[in-house]
Scaffold this motif. Sequence first.
Motif, PDB file in Angstrom:
ATOM      1  N   ARG A   1       0.846  -1.193   0.000  1.00 27.24           N
ATOM      2  CA  ARG A   1       0.000   0.000   0.000  1.00 27.24           C
ATOM      3  C   ARG A   1       0.887   1.252   0.000  1.00 27.24           C
ATOM      4  O   ARG A   1       1.847   1.339   0.759  1.00 27.24           O
ATOM      5  CB  ARG A   1      -0.873   0.008   1.246  1.00 27.24           C
ATOM      6  N   GLY A   2       0.560   2.203  -0.846  1.00 25.88           N
ATOM      7  CA  GLY A   2       1.283   3.460  -0.845  1.00 25.88           C
ATOM      8  C   GLY A   2       2.546   3.468  -1.693  1.00 25.88           C
ATOM      9  O   GLY A   2       3.252   4.448  -1.732  1.00 25.88           O
ATOM     10  N   ASP A   3       2.820   2.343  -2.391  1.00 25.04           N
ATOM     11  CA  ASP A   3       4.005   2.315  -3.223  1.00 25.04           C
ATOM     12  C   ASP A   3       3.798   2.990  -4.564  1.00 25.04           C
ATOM     13  O   ASP A   3       4.757   3.228  -5.284  1.00 25.04           O
ATOM     14  CB  ASP A   3       4.430   0.866  -3.488  1.00 25.04           C
ATOM     15  N   TRP A   4       2.548   3.291  -4.892  1.00 28.04           N
ATOM     16  CA  TRP A   4       2.278   3.839  -6.233  1.00 28.04           C
ATOM     17  C   TRP A   4       2.901   5.196  -6.434  1.00 28.04           C
ATOM     18  O   TRP A   4       3.250   5.555  -7.547  1.00 28.04           O
ATOM     19  CB  TRP A   4       0.780   3.944  -6.463  1.00 28.04           C
ATOM     20  N   ARG A   5       3.070   5.917  -5.341  1.00 27.54           N
ATOM     21  CA  ARG A   5       3.582   7.284  -5.486  1.00 27.54           C
ATOM     22  C   ARG A   5       5.021   7.301  -5.986  1.00 27.54           C
ATOM     23  O   ARG A   5       5.500   8.315  -6.454  1.00 27.54           O
ATOM     24  CB  ARG A   5       3.490   8.000  -4.150  1.00 27.54           C
ATOM     25  N   VAL A   6       5.709   6.154  -5.890  1.00 27.14           N
ATOM     26  CA  VAL A   6       7.097   6.129  -6.364  1.00 27.14           C
ATOM     27  C   VAL A   6       7.162   6.241  -7.874  1.00 27.14           C
ATOM     28  O   VAL A   6       8.191   6.594  -8.432  1.00 27.14           O
ATOM     29  CB  VAL A   6       7.761   4.822  -5.896  1.00 27.14           C
ATOM     30  N   LEU A   7       6.070   5.965  -8.548  1.00 31.93           N
ATOM     31  CA  LEU A   7       6.110   5.935 -10.007  1.00 31.93           C
ATOM     32  C   LEU A   7       6.092   7.310 -10.661  1.00 31.93           C
ATOM     33  O   LEU A   7       6.096   7.401 -11.873  1.00 31.93           O
ATOM     34  CB  LEU A   7       4.948   5.102 -10.537  1.00 31.93           C
ATOM     35  N   GLN A   8       6.062   8.394  -9.855  1.00 30.43           N
ATOM     36  CA  GLN A   8       6.089   9.722 -10.477  1.00 30.43           C
ATOM     37  C   GLN A   8       7.517  10.071 -10.912  1.00 30.43           C
ATOM     38  O   GLN A   8       8.446   9.888 -10.145  1.00 30.43           O
ATOM     39  CB  GLN A   8       5.618  10.784  -9.485  1.00 30.43           C
ATOM     40  N   PRO A   9       7.673  10.589 -12.126  1.00 28.59           N
ATOM     41  CA  PRO A   9       9.032  10.919 -12.600  1.00 28.59           C
ATOM     42  C   PRO A   9       9.734  11.976 -11.756  1.00 28.59           C
ATOM     43  O   PRO A   9      10.960  11.966 -11.663  1.00 28.59           O
ATOM     44  CB  PRO A   9       8.780  11.433 -14.021  1.00 28.59           C
ATOM     45  N   LYS A  10       8.965  12.839 -11.120  1.00 28.78           N
ATOM     46  CA  LYS A  10       9.581  13.873 -10.292  1.00 28.78           C
ATOM     47  C   LYS A  10      10.391  13.247  -9.167  1.00 28.78           C
ATOM     48  O   LYS A  10      11.506  13.660  -8.853  1.00 28.78           O
ATOM     49  CB  LYS A  10       8.474  14.751  -9.710  1.00 28.78           C
ATOM     50  N   ARG A  11       9.847  12.153  -8.615  1.00 31.91           N
ATOM     51  CA  ARG A  11      10.556  11.465  -7.529  1.00 31.91           C
ATOM     52  C   ARG A  11      11.811  10.773  -8.037  1.00 31.91           C
ATOM     53  O   ARG A  11      12.805  10.671  -7.314  1.00 31.91           O
ATOM     54  CB  ARG A  11       9.625  10.459  -6.872  1.00 31.91           C
ATOM     55  N   TRP A  12      11.768  10.304  -9.277  1.00 27.76           N
ATOM     56  CA  TRP A  12      12.985   9.681  -9.829  1.00 27.76           C
ATOM     57  C   TRP A  12      14.094  10.727  -9.934  1.00 27.76           C
ATOM     58  O   TRP A  12      15.250  10.452  -9.614  1.00 27.76           O
ATOM     59  CB  TRP A  12      12.715   9.081 -11.207  1.00 27.76           C
ATOM     60  N   LEU A  13      13.714  11.918 -10.384  1.00 26.89           N
ATOM     61  CA  LEU A  13      14.700  12.992 -10.494  1.00 26.89           C
ATOM     62  C   LEU A  13      15.290  13.315  -9.131  1.00 26.89           C
ATOM     63  O   LEU A  13      16.507  13.440  -8.961  1.00 26.89           O
ATOM     64  CB  LEU A  13      14.034  14.224 -11.097  1.00 26.89           C
ATOM     65  N   LEU A  14      14.407  13.417  -8.118  1.00 30.84           N
ATOM     66  CA  LEU A  14      14.881  13.698  -6.765  1.00 30.84           C
ATOM     67  C   LEU A  14      15.799  12.588  -6.273  1.00 30.84           C
ATOM     68  O   LEU A  14      16.823  12.842  -5.634  1.00 30.84           O
ATOM     69  CB  LEU A  14      13.676  13.818  -5.829  1.00 30.84           C
TER      70      LEU A  14
END
Lengths: 84, 171, 111, 150, 88, 88
Positions: free
Chosen positions: B57-70
């Motif tokens: 649960r809650g792992d979906w937010r990792v899929l945003q590209p902004k977080r990959w950049l961070l």
Amino acid sequence: MTVWAILQVLVLVFTVVSAALAVWLRDLLAAALALGAVGLFLSLAFYLLLAPDVAIAQAGIGAALTTAIFILAIRKTRRREEEE
Amino acid sequence: MRRVAQWTATAVLAFAVYLVLATFTGPWGLWAPDELLAGLVIALVVALATGMFVWARGDWRVLQPKRWLLFLVYILGPFPLAMAKANLDVAWRVITGKIRPGIVKFNPNLKTDLGRTFLANSITLTPGTLTVDVDEGTGDFYVHWINVTNESPTPEDVCGPFPSWARRVAE
Amino acid sequence: MNALIYALLAVGTVFNGLGALALIRFPDVYTRIHGATKCTTFGSIFSLLGVAVYGIWQGGGMGGTMAVRAFLALIFLLLTNPTGSHALARAAHRSGIKPFRAVVDRLEEKK
Amino acid sequence: MSVVVRTIARMLVPVGLVFGAYVIMHGHLTPGGGFQGGAVAASALALILVSFSAKELKPVKGLLSALESTGGVAFVVFAFLGIGFTFFANAIAGMGGLFGQPVDYGPNPGYLNTSGTLPLMNWAVGLKVLAGLGSVVLLFALFGEGEDDR
Amino acid sequence: MTRWLRLAAFLVVAGALLLVAGQIRRFGEPRLAEMDLYFNRYSQDEVAANNAVTAIVFDYRGYDTLGEATVLFAAVVGVALILRKVKK
Amino acid sequence: MIVELGFGAAAVALLAFALVCTIRLAVGPTAADRAVALDTINTLVVATMVVVGAAFRLVVLMDVALVYALLSYVGTLYIARYLEGGSW
């Protein structure tokens, strides 16, 4: 003595030392750990002899599965080896 | 619907892993068509087998590209710096033998599994600290600290800016 | 470029040696985990980076693959090493090993 | 195990399975093959076993035994393909088309559809080893856990 | 007494092994190399596999692999037989 | 055999450090110490494998290092779970 020969001698010494430890230790858990080290160095020996097929087989079996099966067996039985 | 999304995401990630493993097989350093086909089939099968179990649960937010950049910024900037400091610290302590260890507790207010994992691994690799236990109910971190200066520290005392990074990247 | 590769290799070897030294010199399990994990992970990063740079610059036809493999091994090590250490530390605490000369032990108080 | 170990295991189990499949798939081009890849994938199963509980994998047991039999039978069937020449002869190597372009001398990765029956046999042996070793570890872990029927 | 006997046996066996180790040929130069040369030369043409080890395992020495698979099967059956649930 | 001498020397040094860890594996008072030593040896051997692969200039060897980097962790987890005690 080339570098290759030195590496091979070192690895063989490690293998023998770890195997002796696996026999010598009375704590079966520690013996299983030493056996893991034996598999590790044996895989490195095969690697240095340019036999990557055998090295992958030894790594896959020796790194995870042998340790796992030994420890599961120790968990179901006893940890200390009995005195004779 | 949710299950289909899980399978798709897992299949895409597995395909990416296969592609990384099989680089430089085709012309011009790209992938051969055989490899692409085989990778697709393997990724689909692996996703069918493990798809429902990979995502918490809650792992979906990792899929945003902004977080990959961070995450990229993090892995190139503050993290190697902290690791270098950690190693010099350990070197100094190995040579002098000065330690004042203890296990302290703090609460960084992280909710998801991934955020806690991120912070725990960062803590283990950075100066003087080692995660011993994570309380899953309350989110308390129990950290073995090699040089205790404060027996009831705030998160910033122990691990500096890492909790905020964990919140930004993984939560 | 050779100088860079050799420097990376030397730094990696030094830090790996530091980790092994920490394993011998520190007094208890937790501090040993500190030294061993941090130093060997950091040192291995440098060694593998040296190999990657070598693969990119002088590897010839298969050099790119060499660099990719080195990076993959690096990622696996970065993922698995701290996790294994955490599992070992937790297991050591649960099996009843006290931290050496601890000034405070909050986990013991919790139980 | 703790939440950290479980999350990392979630990430690494698909990677382990894909890596095992890669080793099996490239058995005729790079080091590796059926046995090695099967062992790697079985280690991924062992990772699930240790990070979660053995009960997670209990429904898979029937599937594993079915896979093992399938792998064994498929291996013998592919061996029978060469019966016109000898048992285990690689009859369809270099035939052209879907199975088997002839290869150049020396290592050349990326040509997956070479060498006839070898990849198929690799897959059969790989599935067999995966199912066999996985079910051995699973049986060891399930032994003596509770009173329920195995 | 038995201890000395064991030590003597160990020394005799180790000495014999060392004696033989002095006599063997250098590593990588076996006496009968015909099969090696044959595999190195022809395996890529005959089996069309780049990895000669796989060509040997699955083609030239296929029966060995079949036996290996049987051994694995027997091991799994043995484990399943020993660790089954015993009905009272 | 070894193409690049610098890589060979680094590999020898890394293996020599593995010797130090083997001492801890032999004497470590508790099982946890031995497990830490084994974990450290695993990391050192993965680094050695990659470095030796570069020294040989053979990229096909590096798959072994990948397998070890991925799987050595499973053995450590089993040991940790046994040491933790309690039911699984």
